[in-house]
Design a protein around this motif. Structure first.
Motif, PDB file in Angstrom:
ATOM      1  N   PHE A  56      -4.992  -2.637  15.592  1.00 59.71           N
ATOM      2  CA  PHE A  56      -3.634  -2.409  16.086  1.00 59.71           C
ATOM      3  C   PHE A  56      -3.489  -2.795  17.555  1.00 59.71           C
ATOM      4  CE2 PHE A  56      -3.614   0.358  12.323  1.00 59.71           C
ATOM      5  CZ  PHE A  56      -2.450  -0.093  11.734  1.00 59.71           C
ATOM      6  N   GLN A  57      -4.582  -3.298  18.149  1.00 60.01           N
ATOM      7  CA  GLN A  57      -4.608  -3.748  19.541  1.00 60.01           C
ATOM      8  C   GLN A  57      -4.050  -2.701  20.507  1.00 60.01           C
ATOM      9  OE1 GLN A  57      -3.148  -7.769  20.099  1.00 60.01           O
ATOM     10  NE2 GLN A  57      -4.289  -8.472  18.319  1.00 60.01           N
ATOM     11  N   ARG A  58      -4.575  -1.484  20.357  1.00 61.13           N
ATOM     12  CA  ARG A  58      -4.213  -0.408  21.288  1.00 61.13           C
ATOM     13  C   ARG A  58      -5.482   0.327  21.652  1.00 61.13           C
ATOM     14  NH1 ARG A  58       1.609   1.686  20.213  1.00 61.13           N
ATOM     15  NH2 ARG A  58       2.433   0.051  18.872  1.00 61.13           N
ATOM     16  N   THR A  59      -5.479   0.976  22.841  1.00 62.20           N
ATOM     17  CA  THR A  59      -6.676   1.720  23.244  1.00 62.20           C
ATOM     18  C   THR A  59      -6.695   3.055  22.521  1.00 62.20           C
ATOM     19  OG1 THR A  59      -5.557   2.845  25.050  1.00 62.20           O
ATOM     20  CG2 THR A  59      -6.544   0.694  25.551  1.00 62.20           C
ATOM     21  N   ARG A  60      -7.897   3.655  22.529  1.00 60.39           N
ATOM     22  CA  ARG A  60      -8.047   4.963  21.882  1.00 60.39           C
ATOM     23  C   ARG A  60      -7.118   5.982  22.552  1.00 60.39           C
ATOM     24  NH1 ARG A  60     -13.253   4.888  21.165  1.00 60.39           N
ATOM     25  NH2 ARG A  60     -13.138   4.536  18.943  1.00 60.39           N
ATOM     26  N   ASP A  61      -7.026   5.903  23.893  1.00 59.86           N
ATOM     27  CA  ASP A  61      -6.170   6.845  24.623  1.00 59.86           C
ATOM     28  C   ASP A  61      -4.706   6.726  24.194  1.00 59.86           C
ATOM     29  OD1 ASP A  61      -8.266   7.844  25.960  1.00 59.86           O
ATOM     30  OD2 ASP A  61      -7.884   6.775  27.857  1.00 59.86           O
ATOM     31  N   PHE A  68       1.075   7.780  13.541  1.00 61.68           N
ATOM     32  CA  PHE A  68       0.762   6.508  12.865  1.00 61.68           C
ATOM     33  C   PHE A  68       1.922   5.986  12.021  1.00 61.68           C
ATOM     34  CE2 PHE A  68      -0.744   9.236   9.318  1.00 61.68           C
ATOM     35  CZ  PHE A  68      -0.132   8.588   8.255  1.00 61.68           C
ATOM     36  N   TYR A  69       2.878   6.851  11.686  1.00 58.61           N
ATOM     37  CA  TYR A  69       4.032   6.363  10.903  1.00 58.61           C
ATOM     38  C   TYR A  69       4.793   5.276  11.662  1.00 58.61           C
ATOM     39  CZ  TYR A  69       3.562   9.801   7.184  1.00 58.61           C
ATOM     40  OH  TYR A  69       3.108  10.511   6.108  1.00 58.61           O
ATOM     41  N   ASP A  70       4.662   5.304  13.008  1.00 56.67           N
ATOM     42  CA  ASP A  70       5.323   4.261  13.793  1.00 56.67           C
ATOM     43  C   ASP A  70       4.702   2.891  13.565  1.00 56.67           C
ATOM     44  OD1 ASP A  70       7.054   6.093  14.786  1.00 56.67           O
ATOM     45  OD2 ASP A  70       5.976   6.398  16.686  1.00 56.67           O
ATOM     46  N   LEU A  71       3.509   2.851  12.960  1.00 56.89           N
ATOM     47  CA  LEU A  71       2.839   1.566  12.704  1.00 56.89           C
ATOM     48  C   LEU A  71       3.176   1.029  11.310  1.00 56.89           C
ATOM     49  CD1 LEU A  71      -0.660   2.589  14.128  1.00 56.89           C
ATOM     50  CD2 LEU A  71       1.036   1.146  15.268  1.00 56.89           C
ATOM     51  N   ILE A  72       4.002   1.783  10.586  1.00 58.37           N
ATOM     52  CA  ILE A  72       4.364   1.392   9.213  1.00 58.37           C
ATOM     53  C   ILE A  72       5.836   0.980   9.205  1.00 58.37           C
ATOM     54  CG2 ILE A  72       4.573   2.226   6.826  1.00 58.37           C
ATOM     55  CD1 ILE A  72       2.286   4.159   7.458  1.00 58.37           C
ATOM     56  N   PRO A  73       6.171  -0.124   8.540  1.00 59.61           N
ATOM     57  CA  PRO A  73       7.587  -0.525   8.489  1.00 59.61           C
ATOM     58  C   PRO A  73       8.429   0.607   7.889  1.00 59.61           C
ATOM     59  CG  PRO A  73       6.192  -2.233   7.520  1.00 59.61           C
ATOM     60  CD  PRO A  73       5.315  -1.047   7.783  1.00 59.61           C
ATOM     61  N   PRO A  74       9.583   0.916   8.462  1.00 59.00           N
ATOM     62  CA  PRO A  74      10.401   2.061   8.009  1.00 59.00           C
ATOM     63  C   PRO A  74      10.575   2.174   6.496  1.00 59.00           C
ATOM     64  CG  PRO A  74      11.350   1.098   9.966  1.00 59.00           C
ATOM     65  CD  PRO A  74      10.192   0.231   9.614  1.00 59.00           C
ATOM     66  N   HIS A 102       1.918  -5.407  12.312  1.00 57.99           N
ATOM     67  CA  HIS A 102       0.871  -5.934  13.189  1.00 57.99           C
ATOM     68  C   HIS A 102       1.406  -5.990  14.619  1.00 57.99           C
ATOM     69  CE1 HIS A 102      -1.633  -8.025   9.835  1.00 57.99           C
ATOM     70  NE2 HIS A 102      -1.981  -6.777  10.019  1.00 57.99           N
ATOM     71  N   PRO A 103       0.479  -6.002  15.606  1.00 54.62           N
ATOM     72  CA  PRO A 103       0.925  -6.038  17.002  1.00 54.62           C
ATOM     73  C   PRO A 103       1.840  -7.232  17.301  1.00 54.62           C
ATOM     74  CG  PRO A 103      -1.460  -5.739  16.878  1.00 54.62           C
ATOM     75  CD  PRO A 103      -0.992  -5.951  15.490  1.00 54.62           C
ATOM     76  N   ASP A 104       1.651  -8.346  16.593  1.00 53.05           N
ATOM     77  CA  ASP A 104       2.486  -9.526  16.860  1.00 53.05           C
ATOM     78  C   ASP A 104       3.824  -9.461  16.115  1.00 53.05           C
ATOM     79  OD1 ASP A 104       1.759  -9.920  14.255  1.00 53.05           O
ATOM     80  OD2 ASP A 104       0.881 -11.912  14.540  1.00 53.05           O
ATOM     81  N   GLY A 105       4.090  -8.319  15.469  1.00 55.65           N
ATOM     82  CA  GLY A 105       5.374  -8.161  14.786  1.00 55.65           C
ATOM     83  C   GLY A 105       5.331  -8.596  13.331  1.00 55.65           C
ATOM     84  N   SER A 106       4.244  -9.235  12.915  1.00 56.00           N
ATOM     85  CA  SER A 106       4.160  -9.657  11.519  1.00 56.00           C
ATOM     86  C   SER A 106       3.799  -8.451  10.641  1.00 56.00           C
ATOM     87  CB  SER A 106       3.118 -10.766  11.359  1.00 56.00           C
ATOM     88  OG  SER A 106       1.835 -10.249  11.584  1.00 56.00           O
ATOM     89  N   ILE A 107       4.008  -8.637   9.341  1.00 56.86           N
ATOM     90  CA  ILE A 107       3.724  -7.564   8.392  1.00 56.86           C
ATOM     91  C   ILE A 107       2.371  -7.826   7.751  1.00 56.86           C
ATOM     92  CG2 ILE A 107       4.474  -6.513   6.200  1.00 56.86           C
ATOM     93  CD1 ILE A 107       6.552  -5.839   8.109  1.00 56.86           C
ATOM     94  N   GLY A 108       1.514  -6.794   7.749  1.00 58.15           N
ATOM     95  CA  GLY A 108       0.222  -6.915   7.077  1.00 58.15           C
ATOM     96  C   GLY A 108       0.120  -5.871   5.984  1.00 58.15           C
ATOM     97  N   TRP A 109      -0.979  -5.912   5.272  1.00 62.15           N
ATOM     98  CA  TRP A 109      -1.205  -4.939   4.197  1.00 62.15           C
ATOM     99  C   TRP A 109      -2.519  -4.209   4.446  1.00 62.15           C
ATOM    100  CZ3 TRP A 109       1.623  -3.460  -0.075  1.00 62.15           C
ATOM    101  CH2 TRP A 109       2.807  -4.177  -0.284  1.00 62.15           C
ATOM    102  N   GLN A 110      -2.547  -2.897   4.190  1.00 60.91           N
ATOM    103  CA  GLN A 110      -3.784  -2.131   4.302  1.00 60.91           C
ATOM    104  C   GLN A 110      -3.955  -1.262   3.070  1.00 60.91           C
ATOM    105  OE1 GLN A 110      -3.406  -0.045   8.044  1.00 60.91           O
ATOM    106  NE2 GLN A 110      -3.900  -1.881   9.224  1.00 60.91           N
ATOM    107  N   ARG A 111      -5.245  -1.041   2.765  1.00 66.89           N
ATOM    108  CA  ARG A 111      -5.562  -0.143   1.661  1.00 66.89           C
ATOM    109  C   ARG A 111      -6.246   1.075   2.261  1.00 66.89           C
ATOM    110  NH1 ARG A 111      -6.326  -0.047  -3.550  1.00 66.89           N
ATOM    111  NH2 ARG A 111      -7.972   1.285  -4.393  1.00 66.89           N
TER     112      ARG A 111
END
Lengths: 396, 156
Positions: A56-61, A68-74, A102-111
Motif C-alpha cells: 500500500f506504499q505507506r509506513t507502519r506509523d 483499512f476500509y479506506d483502502l477498499i473501493p466504496p 492501489h496507491p496509484d489509484g488503480s484497482i487491484g484484487w486481494q485474497r
C-alpha cells in the motif's frame, strides 16, 4: 534456597522459550510472502507487516490506527464488512476476495483469510488477516472471460453468417438452373417467345449473386481491417459522407441539417465515413412520399464516458418497432421494392462495434420517421479507444 | 381421389419473383387443375386468410386448400405467419407446407413446433425441383382431403 534457585531457572528457561517463540513468530510474519495485519472490529489497524506497508506504499506509523476500509473501493466495503461480521467463536475463520485501491489509484484484487482471535476464555480479542495480492490472476481471469464472451459472440455471428449466406446464395442458383432448363425445353420445342425474358432472369440472378459475394467480402474486410485511428472532426466527416451520396440527396430533394461545433471523434476515418454514408443514404432511400424530406444530425455526450452519442433522424417512412432489431441483420430487407442487397446496416453495425460503440434505431412506427443512434469514441481520451482498436486489429 | 372439378386453391406466399415464376409454371402444368393466389409478404398472406382489406370478398378470395409458405419474407417472417395461421381456430385446419431454401435444423424445428404440416427444401437441381412440386400437387391437391370452405359447418 534450593527451591528458589529452581524457580528462577525455570522462569529463565520459560522467558528464553518465550523470546525464541517471539523471534519465530516475528521472522515468520515478516518473511511470509503474504500481507499480515490485525485490526479491531471497526477496521482500525493495530498491526501490519512489512509486505502490507510495501503493497500500500505507506509506513507502519501511517497505517497503525488507520482504517483499512479506506483502502477498499466504496462499493466493495459492505461485502467485506459482511464477511467479517460473520466471524464468531464457532466460525472463527473466513476467506474472501475483494478489490483494493492501489496507491496509484488503480484497482487491484486481494485474497484474505480473516480470523477472529480469541483469548484463553474464548472471548474475542481482535481480528487477524493474512492476504495475498491476486491482481494478476484476477486480471487474467477477467481477460479470459472477456475473450470467451467475444469468442462466443463471434461463433454466433459466424453461424448466423453461414446460415444467411447459404440461403441467399442458393436462391439465385435455383433461379439460374430453373430458367436455363426452361430455355433448353423451349428451344427443343421451338418456342422462342419467353426465352429473352428467361435469359434476363438468369443474368439478373447471376448479377445478384456477384453483388452478394462482393458485399460479403466488403463486410468481412470492414470488421477486421481497421486503419490506424485518428482524430476526426465529426462535422467534416459527415459533410464528406453526404457529398458521397449527394446524388441520392439531390434526386429526392433531401435537406440535411448539420449543426456547427460537432465534437471530434477517434477512429478509422474511411470506415466511419462509410457509416454515415450508409445512414444518410438509407434515410434518403426510405423517404417514401414525404414532400419535405429532411435529415437531422445531432451529437451529445453518451452515458458511457469518452463516447459521444450521435443521432441521425429523418422524417421518412419510419420502421415498424417490431423490426428495429431485424434491420441490422445480414441481407435483411423490409422493403423489397427499394434497391439494395440489405448489407448496409449490417456493415454499419459492424464498423460501430469494432470501434467499441453501439447502434440502435428508434421509430414511433410507420409514417413517423426514424432515428438511428450510435455511440463513437471521442477524441478526448486518446489511449483507451486506440488500444481497443489496435488490439482488435492485431487479433486477426 | 377427389371428384370435384373445381380447381384447387393454392395460396403461395413467396417474395422471390423468379422462384414464384418457377413454382407457378410447374404447378400450371400439373394434371390437377389449380388456381394460385400469390402474395409476396406475410401481412398480405394473413390479410387473405382472414379476408381483410382487398381480400374481403369470399367469392374472389376463397379459402385455400393449401398454403405454400416461404420462410424468408420481408417484415413479418414465414414462421410468424405460420404461427398466426395455426393459432387461430378459423385457419389452423388449412395445411401449410413450408417451401424454403433453408435446410437449417433450427428452421425445421421452429416450423414443426408451430405445427407446419410439411417442410420442403427447394432443390437446386431443376429436375428435382419440378418433381418435388409435382409430387406435392399429387399428394396435397389430389389425395389429401381438405375441409376448404366447408370448415364453418364443422366448427363445434
Amino acid at each position: 534456597m534450593y527451591g528458589l534457585q529452581m524457580d528462577v531457572t525455570a522462569r529463565k528457561t520459560m522467558e528464553a522459550e518465550l523470546r525464541r517463540s517471539e523471534l519465530y513468530y516475528r521472522s515468520l510474519v515478516n518473511d511470509l510472502p503474504a500481507m499480515v495485519c490485525r485490526f479491531q472490529s471497526d477496521g482500525t489497524l493495530t498491526f501490519v507487516n512489512d509486505l502490507y506497508c510495501q503493497l500500500f506504499q505507506r509506513t507502519r506509523d501511517e497505517l497503525i490506527g488507520f482504517n483499512f476500509y479506506d483502502l477498499i473501493p466504496p462499493p466493495q466495503r459492505a461485502l467485506v464488512a459482511e464477511g467479517i461480521a460473520k466471524l464468531s467463536p464457532t466460525q472463527p475463520v473466513i476467506e474472501h476476495e475483494h478489490e483494493v485501491l492501489h496507491p496509484d489509484g488503480s484497482i487491484g484484487w486481494q485474497r484474505w483469510v480473516n480470523r477472529l482471535l480469541l483469548d484463553e476464555r474464548g472471548q474475542p480479542v481482535e481480528y487477524q488477516a493474512l492476504g495475498m495480492d491476486i491482481t494478476a490472476r484476477k486480471r487474467a481471469e477477467l481477460e479470459r472471460e472477456r475473450l470467451i464472451a467475444e469468442l462466443e459472440a463471434r461463433n454466433a455471428e459466424l453461424e448466423q453468417f453461414t446460415y444467411t449466406v447459404s440461403h441467399d446464395l442458393k436462391s439465385p442458383l435455383i433461379t439460374i438452373k430453373g430458367f436455363a432448363s426452361y430455355i433448353e425445353r423451349d428451344l427443343a420445342a421451338g418456342k422462342l417467345e419467353r426465352i429473352p425474358s428467361d435469359l434476363q432472369r438468369i443474368i439478373s440472378a447471376a448479377d445478384r449473386m456477384y453483388q452478394l459475394l462482393e458485399d460479403l467480402l466488403h463486410l468481412s474486410r470492414a470488421g477486421r481491417q481497421l486503419n490506424p485511428p485518428e482524430r476526426i472532426g465529426l462535422g467534416l466527416l459527415i459533410s464528406e459522407a453526404a457529398a458521397a451520396v449527394s446524388g441520392r440527396l439531390a434526386e429526392r430533394n433531401v435537406y440535411l441539417h448539420l449543426p456547427p461545433n460537432l465534437p471530434e471523434i477517434y477512429g478509422d476515418r474511411t470506415r466511419l465515413r462509410e457509416v454515415f454514408q450508409n445512414l444518410i443514404d438509407n434515410a434518403a432511400k426510405f423517404m417514401g412520399d414525404q414532400p419535405n424530406p429532411q435529415i437531422w444530425i445531432e451529437a451529445r455526450a453518451a452515458d458511457e464516458p469518452h463516447f459521444v452519442l450521435v443521432s441521425v433522424r429523418d422524417n421518412g417512412i419510419g420502421i415498424d418497432p417490431r423490426y428495429t432489431q431485424r434491420i441490422f441483420g445480414l441481407f435483411e430487407r423490409l422493403e423489397q421494392r427499394v434497391e439494395g442487397t440489405g448489407i448496409g446496416l449490417t456493415l454499419v453495425r459492424r464498423i460501430v462495434e469494432a470501434h467499441g460503440g453501439k447502434i440502435w434505431v428508434e421509430s414511433e412506427g410507420l409514417g413517423s420517421g426514424s432515428t438511428f443512434y450510435l455511440t463513437l469514441p471521442t477524441a478526448l481520451q486518446t489511449s483507451a479507444p486506440a488500444e481497443r482498436i489496435n488490439s482488435h486489429e492485431s487479433k486477426h | 381421389m377427389k371428384a370435384s372439378i373445381e380447381p384447387a386453391i393454392i395460396l403461395l406466399v413467396e417474395d422471390n419473383p423468379d422462384h414464384t415464376e418457377l413454382i407457378i409454371r410447374t404447378l400450371n402444368d400439373h394434371r390437377i387443375p389449380n388456381r394460385i393466389i400469390h402474395v409476396t409478404d406475410g401481412e398480405s398472406a394473413l390479410d387473405y386468410l382472414w379476408r381483410r382489406a382487398q381480400f374481403a370478398d369470399p367469392a374472389t378470395s376463397p379459402q385455400p386448400d393449401i398454403v405454400l409458405l416461404d420462410l424468408q419474407l420481408p417484415r413479418l417472417s414465414g414462421l410468424e405467419v405460420l404461427q398466426e395461421i395455426k393459432t387461430r381456430a378459423e385457419t389452423r385446419h388449412i395445411p401449410v407446407v413450408v417451401v424454403t431454401t433453408s435446410s437449417a435444423e433450427r428452421d425445421l424445428q421452429a416450423a414443426y413446433q408451430r405445427y407446419a404440416n410439411s417442410y420442403l427444401v427447394k432443390p437446386v437441381d431443376f429436375q428435382q425441383f419440378t418433381r418435388m412440386l409435382n409430387d406435392l400437387g399429387d399428394y396435397w391437391l389430389d389425395w389429401n382431403q381438405t375441409l376448404g370452405d366447408r370448415y364453418s359447418l364443422a366448427t363445434p
